[in-house]
Design an enzyme around this catalytic site. Structure first.
Site, short mmCIF file in Angstrom:
data_model
loop_
_atom_site.label_atom_id
_atom_site.label_comp_id
_atom_site.label_asym_id
_atom_site.label_seq_id
_atom_site.Cartn_x
_atom_site.Cartn_y
_atom_site.Cartn_z
N LYS A 57 0.86 -1.20 0.00
CA LYS A 57 0.00 0.00 0.00
C LYS A 57 0.89 1.24 0.00
O LYS A 57 1.59 1.51 0.97
CB LYS A 57 -0.91 0.05 1.23
CG LYS A 57 -1.95 1.17 1.04
CD LYS A 57 -2.71 1.51 2.30
CE LYS A 57 -2.01 2.52 3.13
NZ LYS A 57 -1.85 3.84 2.49
N GLU B 207 10.36 1.02 10.14
CA GLU B 207 11.32 2.11 9.96
C GLU B 207 10.52 3.38 10.24
O GLU B 207 9.64 3.74 9.46
CB GLU B 207 11.89 2.06 8.54
CG GLU B 207 13.20 2.77 8.42
CD GLU B 207 13.04 4.12 7.78
OE1 GLU B 207 13.01 5.12 8.55
OE2 GLU B 207 12.93 4.20 6.56
N CYS C 65 13.32 10.75 6.62
CA CYS C 65 13.17 10.36 8.03
C CYS C 65 14.49 10.49 8.77
O CYS C 65 14.51 10.72 9.97
CB CYS C 65 12.60 8.96 8.14
SG CYS C 65 13.15 7.87 6.85
N GLU D 138 9.87 15.42 15.76
CA GLU D 138 10.22 15.36 14.35
C GLU D 138 9.31 16.31 13.58
O GLU D 138 8.08 16.17 13.63
CB GLU D 138 10.03 13.93 13.83
CG GLU D 138 10.41 13.78 12.39
CD GLU D 138 10.24 12.37 11.85
OE1 GLU D 138 9.25 11.72 12.20
OE2 GLU D 138 11.11 11.95 11.07
P1 ADP Z 1 3.65 9.95 7.51
O1 ADP Z 1 3.49 10.86 8.67
O2 ADP Z 1 5.03 9.70 7.07
O3 ADP Z 1 2.65 10.15 6.42
P2 ADP Z 1 2.02 7.82 8.46
O4 ADP Z 1 2.50 6.90 9.52
O5 ADP Z 1 0.88 8.69 8.74
O6 ADP Z 1 3.33 8.55 8.06
O7 ADP Z 1 1.68 7.00 7.14
C1 ADP Z 1 2.53 6.02 6.60
C2 ADP Z 1 1.71 4.96 5.90
O8 ADP Z 1 0.90 4.28 6.86
C3 ADP Z 1 0.75 5.52 4.87
O9 ADP Z 1 0.72 4.62 3.77
C4 ADP Z 1 -0.58 5.52 5.61
O10 ADP Z 1 -1.70 5.45 4.76
C5 ADP Z 1 -0.46 4.25 6.44
N1 ADP Z 1 -1.31 4.20 7.63
C6 ADP Z 1 -1.86 5.24 8.32
N2 ADP Z 1 -2.59 4.78 9.36
C7 ADP Z 1 -2.49 3.43 9.35
C8 ADP Z 1 -3.02 2.37 10.18
N3 ADP Z 1 -3.77 2.63 11.22
N4 ADP Z 1 -2.70 1.10 9.86
C9 ADP Z 1 -1.93 0.83 8.79
N5 ADP Z 1 -1.41 1.77 7.98
C10 ADP Z 1 -1.69 3.05 8.24
#
Ligand code: ADP
Length: 491
Positions: free
Chosen positions: A196, A270, A304, A401
């Site tokens: 995804k 990560e 990151c 961050e």
């Molecule tokens: P960033 O702040 O770098 O966008 P996120 O952690 O919000 O990082 O998002 C990283 C990835 O995790 C994205 O692909 C997002 O859609 C997905 N994501 C967000 N919430 C969830 C969740 N509850 N479970 C699994 N994947 C998630």
């Protein structure tokens, strides 16, 4: 008498050169909407729902991406299981390597197109997507192709077996690179994948799906389900997925770890960082200034492992800051498709707001703030690079961050103090050390709790080099031989 060159005349008269616009002009086609890539084909989402993907440099809609639900994820897992049991999982390592090499070659052939799409979808400057992301994307496929037929040599004396279907969830800062560095080792080790991409930046992963079709990768070997957090959660929850590889924020990482912890899924994470960049007085200062700029500003701070905490030896603080300010005034913020642009658009309006909020908190918590006064485009998400000095080590801006072009600067007097300050963070992803003395670099590096430590440089990556963090920056390594191990069962 010293001969005056055009350049020195201009400098002495304080003339400023302006570059003409030089936009990358490669034509790219973007469909109005994209479905999921499941079983080798693009399919409409079960829910019939789509999300808009916005070009952050213009604010305009680029395309619509399908919103995946548990039914879509289940279809993708079924396709991946079929491929694991009947096609991809039955191939020899030599055969898998041929496919991975083919994918790598097509990426190289189409790298200009991919770089342009990456820049349009994510806002990063074309010179970064063209010169950093895309070469590394191809390198990850080439590198891992090289391991596909050498599984018996990864841990001599042990037998390594693939795990099965791997779920991979990636963020928006390096969309295609994150996809490559997750997919390539998984496939090399004989697994199949459900990936995804981030909802803000799914375009290049979908283009990669087209490359898989072109390479005639067996259907179902890689499946791409798009959508936001709920789609990711459906991947984490799927009982037939054997492993989750996640890159993203520490908050979501913790949530996923909790969820996956209830099952026997393998997990690599990560996560975030607040990486220290230590500069000793004996360092080559101009290079260190360039390293600091490259470490935090050239990528909008969207790495990151960005060197977001600069820790300079007290005796050179004034000189360093003066040189840094002079250098920051030369940074060109603007149209990310322009080849002269150093700093592109902030990936999303939410991210821009988050950066602005944290900067305001930093100001109220007592740090001294300096922001370069350079022209910014009037539309799109742009933010001028800035730094804080004299902020306390416990302030929000020192510890959180930001994921934006925001630096904090503090000082040290002894190597021990530098190490202590660098380690005073919940994270531990990366660090940089600048000194002309290798012995000093080695002794300081030995004391740093960071997964990657650069010496007299910053933000250099290689597919052969493992990458990953300590503490809240995550666990497990990606890249290199170490990066293969999370994708195998050792017998
Ligand atoms: P960033 O702040 O770098 O966008 P996120 O952690 O919000 O990082 O998002 C990283 C990835 O995790 C994205 O692909 C997002 O859609 C997905 N994501 C967000 N919430 C969830 C969740 N509850 N479970 C699994 N994947 C998630």
């Amino acid at each position: 008498m010293k001969e005056e060159t055009t350049e020195s005349k201009a400098v002495s008269k304080n003339l400023k050169f302006e570059y003409d616009p030089a936009p990358e002009s490669f034509p790219v086609e973007i469909a109005e909407k994209y479905g999921h890539f499941i079983g080798g084909e693009f399919v409409a989402p079960n829910s019939g729902k789509y999300l808009d993907s916005i070009n952050p440099a213009t604010g305009e809609k680029l395309f619509s991406l399908a919103v995946g639900d548990a039914t879509d994820v289940d279809k993708a897992v079924t396709a991946a299981t079929n491929a694991f049991e009947n096609t991809w999982g039955k191939l020899t390592g030599t055969e898998r390597a041929k496919y991975l090499f083919r994918v790598a070659r097509i990426i190289q052939e189409r790298s200009r197109e991919l770089a342009v799409l990456e820049t349009m979808d994510g806002g990063k400057p074309i010179k970064e997507s063209r010169d950093v992301d895309l070469p590394l994307v191809a390198q990850h496929f080439f590198y891992n192709a090289g391991w596909a037929d050498k599984m018996d040599y990864i841990l001599p004396g042990k037998t390594l077996k693939p795990l099965g279907v791997c779920g991979q969830i990636i963020p928006w800062n390096f969309p295609l690179l994150m996809a490559a560095w997750k997919i390539a080792p998984a496939l090399a080790m004989g697994n199949t994948v459900v990936l995804k991409p981030a909802e803000q930046t799914s375009l290049t992963a979908l283009r990669l799906a087209e490359i898989f079709q072109e390479a005639e990768l067996p259907a179902g070997t890689v499946n791409i389900v798009t959508g936001a957090g709920e789609t990711g959660a459906a991947i984490v929850d799927h009982p037939k997925i054997k492993k989750i590889a996640f890159t993203g924020s520490t908050d979501i990482g913790k949530l996923i770890a909790k969820q996956a912890g209830k099952t026997d899924k393998k997990l690599t994470m990560e996560l975030g960082g607040k990486s220290a960049h230590i500069v000793f007085a004996d360092a080559a200062i101009d290079q260190a200034v360039e390293g600091a700029v490259n470490g935090i500003f050239f990528n909008q701070g969207h790495v990151c492992c960005a060197g977001s905490r600069l820790i300079v030896e007290e005796s050179i603080k004034e000189t360093f800051i003066r040189k840094l300010q002079a250098r920051m005034k030369q940074i060109r913020v603007g149209n990310p498709l322009d080849k002269n642009t150093d700093l592109g658009a902030i990936n999303s309006t939410e991210q821009l707001e988050k950066i602005k909020d944290l900067v305001e908190i930093g100001k109220t918590e007592g740090g001294k703030f300096w922001q370069v006064d350079i022209p910014l485009p009037t539309t799109g998400n742009f933010f001028a690079p800035c730094f804080f000095t004299d902020q306390s080590m416990s302030s929000t801006i020192s510890r959180t961050e930001v994921f934006g072009p925001v630096l904090t600067i503090s000082t040290f007097r002894t190597p021990d103090e530098a190490i202590k300050k660098a380690n005073d963070t919940p994270y531990g992803l990366a660090a940089g050390v600048w000194s002309e003395k290798a012995s000093k670099i080695h002794s300081v590096a030995a004391g740093l709790k960071a997964g990657v430590i650069w010496a007299n440089t910053y933000n250099k990556f290689d597919a052969a080099s493992p990458f990953g963090g300590y503490k809240e920056s995550g666990y497990g390594r990606e890249g290199g031989r170490h990066g293969l191990l999370p994708y195998v069962e050792v017998q």
